[in-house]
Design a protein around this motif. Structure first.
Motif, short mmCIF file in Angstrom:
data_model
loop_
_atom_site.label_atom_id
_atom_site.label_comp_id
_atom_site.label_asym_id
_atom_site.label_seq_id
_atom_site.Cartn_x
_atom_site.Cartn_y
_atom_site.Cartn_z
N VAL A 125 1.31 -1.25 0.42
CA VAL A 125 0.04 0.25 0.01
C VAL A 125 1.09 1.34 0.13
CG1 VAL A 125 -1.80 0.99 1.23
CG2 VAL A 125 -2.41 -1.32 1.21
N TRP A 126 1.97 1.18 0.74
CA TRP A 126 3.09 2.68 0.47
C TRP A 126 3.16 2.60 -0.29
CZ3 TRP A 126 2.74 6.77 3.70
CH2 TRP A 126 1.41 7.37 5.18
N GLY A 127 4.12 1.45 -1.07
CA GLY A 127 4.99 1.40 -2.13
C GLY A 127 4.19 2.66 -3.18
N GLY A 128 2.52 1.86 -3.29
CA GLY A 128 2.02 1.84 -4.11
C GLY A 128 1.50 3.91 -4.41
N ALA A 129 1.64 4.31 -3.11
CA ALA A 129 1.07 5.50 -2.40
C ALA A 129 2.38 6.06 -2.72
CB ALA A 129 0.70 5.48 -1.07
N VAL A 130 3.16 6.25 -2.70
CA VAL A 130 5.11 7.60 -2.91
C VAL A 130 4.61 6.47 -4.93
CG1 VAL A 130 7.19 6.89 -2.62
CG2 VAL A 130 5.93 6.80 -0.70
N ALA A 131 4.89 5.64 -5.15
CA ALA A 131 4.38 5.67 -6.50
C ALA A 131 3.56 6.62 -7.00
CB ALA A 131 4.91 4.45 -6.80
N VAL A 132 2.85 6.67 -6.75
CA VAL A 132 1.58 7.51 -7.03
C VAL A 132 1.62 9.06 -6.91
CG1 VAL A 132 -0.88 7.95 -6.95
CG2 VAL A 132 -0.48 5.73 -7.57
N LEU A 133 1.91 9.45 -5.72
CA LEU A 133 2.51 10.69 -5.71
C LEU A 133 3.52 10.93 -5.83
CD1 LEU A 133 2.07 9.91 -1.31
CD2 LEU A 133 0.46 11.73 -3.02
N ALA A 134 4.60 10.29 -6.33
CA ALA A 134 5.77 10.55 -7.12
C ALA A 134 5.76 11.39 -8.72
CB ALA A 134 6.87 9.84 -7.46
N LEU A 135 5.09 10.14 -8.92
CA LEU A 135 4.34 10.45 -10.46
C LEU A 135 3.29 11.66 -10.59
CD1 LEU A 135 3.94 9.62 -13.58
CD2 LEU A 135 1.64 8.03 -12.88
N LEU A 136 2.63 11.76 -9.63
CA LEU A 136 1.87 13.26 -9.79
C LEU A 136 2.68 14.43 -9.68
CD1 LEU A 136 -1.48 11.88 -7.65
CD2 LEU A 136 -1.19 12.13 -9.56
N GLY A 137 3.47 14.37 -8.53
CA GLY A 137 4.47 15.64 -8.07
C GLY A 137 5.11 15.36 -9.00
N TRP A 138 6.49 14.66 -10.25
CA TRP A 138 6.80 15.08 -11.27
C TRP A 138 5.70 15.42 -12.26
CZ3 TRP A 138 7.07 10.35 -15.03
CH2 TRP A 138 8.01 11.25 -15.55
N ARG A 139 4.77 15.11 -12.91
CA ARG A 139 4.31 15.35 -14.26
C ARG A 139 2.98 16.60 -13.65
NH1 ARG A 139 6.56 14.00 -18.18
NH2 ARG A 139 4.73 14.98 -19.16
N TRP A 140 2.94 16.88 -12.75
CA TRP A 140 1.50 18.15 -12.34
C TRP A 140 1.69 19.05 -13.01
CZ3 TRP A 140 -1.79 17.37 -8.45
CH2 TRP A 140 -2.59 19.09 -8.19
N SER A 141 2.22 19.83 -13.80
CA SER A 141 2.50 21.00 -14.45
C SER A 141 1.55 20.80 -15.47
CB SER A 141 3.51 21.89 -14.76
OG SER A 141 3.12 23.00 -15.04
N SER A 142 2.51 19.57 -16.09
CA SER A 142 1.49 19.28 -17.34
C SER A 142 0.19 18.22 -17.30
CB SER A 142 2.84 17.78 -17.90
OG SER A 142 4.31 18.41 -17.92
N LEU A 143 0.31 17.85 -16.31
CA LEU A 143 -1.58 16.77 -15.74
C LEU A 143 -2.28 18.58 -15.69
CD1 LEU A 143 -0.54 14.47 -13.16
CD2 LEU A 143 -1.03 13.77 -15.57
N LEU A 144 -1.77 19.57 -15.00
CA LEU A 144 -2.68 20.27 -15.13
C LEU A 144 -3.04 21.10 -16.08
CD1 LEU A 144 -4.25 21.08 -12.47
CD2 LEU A 144 -2.25 23.19 -11.88
#
Length: 260
Positions: A125-144
């Motif tokens: 669970v925490w490995g998946g959570a860290v992966a999701v948060l890292a992905l969102l943080g990395w792509r945040w500006s482009s995603l937005l």
């Protein structure tokens, strides 16, 4: 109880900011369809004796890919998602019925069994959570940018389809790690309700994501206490608390608008 609470917080931290994009893009049915497909992933994982997490992850990605392909061929999105969501759930339940010699607790997969979380589950669970948060943080500006204005994104050299793929992968990870915590039928609620509650008070996307994470964690902690005190199912209790917070936030926002 400690492991269960930590698992719930991990899911909330991953699901809440991702849920903001689901709300902004009006992808509620998309999350629902991906979650329903996970039951088919459970059945396939048990059939081939592989990891439940891996089976759910692959099935969720296949569902998302199918939706993306068919949506470009003239099908209405809401109709397509409705058909695929219920079909995947039905095929998954039928597939589970053919499993012999394997004990399957369907209620645990449908509504979650957070109190049965093991240390290994907690790491996943925490490995998946860290992966999701890292992905969102990395792509945040482009995603937005791709979410708010696809034309502006293309003009800026951002491919909206690529950002859609990033969201799809993040959603598949959340579904895979959340299935044991809140279950298939409640995953969409964990994605949507904290984000919808935070939207009432947030004036920037970043603030909405942070508020949604806080509301999701508060829902988990309060839901655990409610479940313990009243002896109610834990997953539904967490979602019920989240719903109460949404109603309180909506009522407070309405009263503040009247005063102003």
């Amino acid at each position: 109880m400690v492991r269960a609470t930590l698992a719930g917080i991990g899911v909330a931290l991953a699901a809440a900011p991702l849920g903001c994009f689901v709300v902004w893009r009006r992808m509620a049915y998309f999350g629902d369809a991906t979650a329903h497909a996970s039951i088919l992933g459970v059945a396939l994982a048990l059939t081939f004796d592989v990891s439940i997490f891996g089976g759910v992850m692959v099935t969720a990605l296949l569902m998302a890919g199918t939706i993306s392909i068919l949506s470009g061929r003239g099908y209405a999105m809401d109709t397509l998602l409705g058909v695929l969501a219920h079909s995947a759930l039905a095929f998954g339940l039928v597939a589970v019925s053919f499993l012999h010699g394997v004990r399957v607790d369907l209620m645990a997969y449908l509504f979650g069994d957070i109190l049965a979380v093991t240390r290994t589950d907690l790491l996943i669970v925490w490995g998946g959570a860290v992966a999701v948060l890292a992905l969102l943080g990395w792509r945040w500006s482009s995603l937005l940018t791709a979410t708010l204005n696809p034309e502006l994104a293309r003009a800026s050299g951002i491919a909206p389809q690529r950002e859609q793929l990033a969201l799809t992968i993040a959603l598949a990870i959340v579904v895979a790690v959340a299935i044991k915590v809140v279950g298939v039928l409640l995953i969409a609620a964990m994605l949507l309700i904290p984000a919808a509650t935070a939207r009432t008070f947030a004036n920037t996307p970043e603030r909405m994501a942070l508020l949604a994470s806080g509301i999701g964690c508060l829902s988990v902690i309060c839901g655990m206490f409610v479940s313990y005190d009243l002896d109610t199912p834990t997953g539904p209790s967490i979602v019920s608390v989240s719903t109460v917070l949404f109603l309180l936030a909506s009522t407070l926002a309405a009263s503040l608008r009247k005063r102003s």
